[in-house]
Scaffold this motif. Sequence first.
Motif, PDB file in Angstrom:
ATOM      1  N   THR A   1       0.845  -1.195   0.000  1.00 49.05           N
ATOM      2  CA  THR A   1       0.000   0.000   0.000  1.00 49.05           C
ATOM      3  C   THR A   1       0.877   1.240   0.000  1.00 49.05           C
ATOM      4  OG1 THR A   1      -1.700  -1.194   1.240  1.00 49.05           O
ATOM      5  CG2 THR A   1      -1.877   1.201   1.168  1.00 49.05           C
ATOM      6  N   LEU A   2       0.906   1.950  -1.124  1.00 52.43           N
ATOM      7  CA  LEU A   2       1.713   3.163  -1.242  1.00 52.43           C
ATOM      8  C   LEU A   2       0.971   4.378  -0.708  1.00 52.43           C
ATOM      9  CD1 LEU A   2       3.180   2.547  -4.820  1.00 52.43           C
ATOM     10  CD2 LEU A   2       4.092   1.818  -2.604  1.00 52.43           C
ATOM     11  N   LEU A   3      -0.356   4.384  -0.863  1.00 54.18           N
ATOM     12  CA  LEU A   3      -1.207   5.432  -0.295  1.00 54.18           C
ATOM     13  C   LEU A   3      -2.464   4.749   0.198  1.00 54.18           C
ATOM     14  CD1 LEU A   3      -1.823   8.444   0.219  1.00 54.18           C
ATOM     15  CD2 LEU A   3      -2.917   8.489  -2.040  1.00 54.18           C
ATOM     16  N   GLY A   4      -2.692   4.808   1.503  1.00 53.85           N
ATOM     17  CA  GLY A   4      -3.792   4.091   2.104  1.00 53.85           C
ATOM     18  C   GLY A   4      -5.034   4.924   2.303  1.00 53.85           C
ATOM     19  N   PRO A   5      -5.882   4.559   3.271  1.00 53.76           N
ATOM     20  CA  PRO A   5      -7.158   5.245   3.478  1.00 53.76           C
ATOM     21  C   PRO A   5      -6.985   6.726   3.755  1.00 53.76           C
ATOM     22  CG  PRO A   5      -7.071   3.189   4.728  1.00 53.76           C
ATOM     23  CD  PRO A   5      -5.696   3.431   4.198  1.00 53.76           C
ATOM     24  N   GLY A   6      -7.961   7.504   3.261  1.00 56.41           N
ATOM     25  CA  GLY A   6      -7.977   8.927   3.563  1.00 56.41           C
ATOM     26  C   GLY A   6      -8.059   9.829   2.353  1.00 56.41           C
ATOM     27  N   ASP A   7      -7.749   9.311   1.157  1.00 55.65           N
ATOM     28  CA  ASP A   7      -7.839  10.118  -0.054  1.00 55.65           C
ATOM     29  C   ASP A   7      -8.988   9.592  -0.916  1.00 55.65           C
ATOM     30  OD1 ASP A   7      -6.958  11.973  -2.199  1.00 55.65           O
ATOM     31  OD2 ASP A   7      -5.122  12.032  -0.993  1.00 55.65           O
ATOM     32  N   ASP A   8      -9.125  10.138  -2.135  1.00 57.17           N
ATOM     33  CA  ASP A   8     -10.215   9.698  -3.004  1.00 57.17           C
ATOM     34  C   ASP A   8     -10.023   8.265  -3.477  1.00 57.17           C
ATOM     35  OD1 ASP A   8     -11.855  12.100  -3.169  1.00 57.17           O
ATOM     36  OD2 ASP A   8     -10.133  12.982  -4.156  1.00 57.17           O
TER      37      ASP A   8
ATOM     38  N   GLY B   1      -8.466   0.890   1.712  1.00 57.94           N
ATOM     39  CA  GLY B   1      -9.530   1.889   1.664  1.00 57.94           C
ATOM     40  C   GLY B   1     -10.881   1.218   1.561  1.00 57.94           C
ATOM     41  N   GLY B   2     -11.916   2.028   1.294  1.00 61.65           N
ATOM     42  CA  GLY B   2     -13.254   1.464   1.196  1.00 61.65           C
ATOM     43  C   GLY B   2     -14.329   2.518   1.253  1.00 61.65           C
ATOM     44  N   ASP B   3     -15.502   2.102   1.717  1.00 61.70           N
ATOM     45  CA  ASP B   3     -16.668   2.990   1.705  1.00 61.70           C
ATOM     46  C   ASP B   3     -17.629   2.560   2.799  1.00 61.70           C
ATOM     47  OD1 ASP B   3     -18.329   5.095   0.474  1.00 61.70           O
ATOM     48  OD2 ASP B   3     -19.655   3.429  -0.039  1.00 61.70           O
ATOM     49  N   LEU B   4     -18.340   3.529   3.358  1.00 60.14           N
ATOM     50  CA  LEU B   4     -19.385   3.271   4.348  1.00 60.14           C
ATOM     51  C   LEU B   4     -20.703   3.820   3.834  1.00 60.14           C
ATOM     52  CD1 LEU B   4     -17.615   4.346   7.675  1.00 60.14           C
ATOM     53  CD2 LEU B   4     -17.989   2.010   6.864  1.00 60.14           C
ATOM     54  N   SER B   5     -21.802   3.100   4.133  1.00 61.09           N
ATOM     55  CA  SER B   5     -23.128   3.585   3.758  1.00 61.09           C
ATOM     56  C   SER B   5     -24.151   3.034   4.739  1.00 61.09           C
ATOM     57  CB  SER B   5     -23.471   3.143   2.332  1.00 61.09           C
ATOM     58  OG  SER B   5     -24.713   3.694   1.922  1.00 61.09           O
TER      59      SER B   5
END
Length: 328
Positions: free
Chosen positions: A25-32, A131-135
């Motif tokens: 993981t080069l860039l993890g959760p927190g961006d688009d 990363g991911g998404d919440l709903s």
Amino acid sequence: MVVGALDESALLERIFPRLDAGPSTLLGPGDDAAVVAAPDGRTVISIDTQVQDRDFRLHWPNGYATSGYDVGWKAAAQNLSDINAMGAEATSMVVSLTMPENTPVAWVEDFADGLNDAIRKLGAHRCAVAGGDLSSGAEVGVTVAVLGDLGGRPPVLRAGAHAGDILALAGTAGRAAAGLALLESAHPYNSLSAELQELVALQSRPLPPLDAGPRAARAGATAMLDVSDGLVRDGGRLAKASGVAVDFDPDALNRLAGPLRSAAELLGAEPLNWVLGGGEDHSLLCCFPAGPPLPEGFTAIGSIEAGEAVVTVAGRPTATTGWDHFAE
């Protein structure tokens, strides 16, 4: 506290610290979007969904309550197994979680712990949640996508088996199905023996042999797939893809049925039906050329024959079919 009392950012602040970082993981959760490494130049990808009351129940007839940890573990395990079945190693995971607003925050934290622990304890050491998404929604639903790396090897497909190959299994068969039958039964979970509770645990938290896929690929496996819907149904998929017949050895099947006999006696069931038709053990069904010894962790359970793409036991058809999401 329930998730409806928090905004999305506050809920994510409860989740992210529970997730380990991974080397890919080069860039993890927190961006688009996340950025992950692909050192092989190719990416293996798989995606799967669990839906409440279709793939799991929060409260089972026998009194067992599915925890967030269970759902997180199983969501990770079943997707990691698909990467494993290609002969690859998982490198990154993204997760989408939908849930009612009255879901306790502690359940979501437990879910994150289950995801993270499955990755680590099952041995996917190169993998992490990127990363991911919440709903919010009327029921719990989890979708996980996993990326994998082939390490410079060709993928092992369902197609490729040849007449004369040995059919082998890494992992178990029928145990998750026996656990499901116990969950759906009227026998209270707390009254079950430790042996039977272990079968329930294997349904709730599968143990795919994640080191077996790459090992099989290095050993020259000709075909391979994840056993998610039962030996017969998944064996039929391998047979169709390769244009061969799959024949199971009844003695090997009986050995697989041995640990299921206590559950079968309690429920009045036939353990061989679980072995042949039960899914979600997430073992590997694999074909190897005859002659060389099988890789560590694999056991011969049948053979590949020339002819029509059918599945037989000792040359005879079986009435067992396996799991189908739309036909059941």
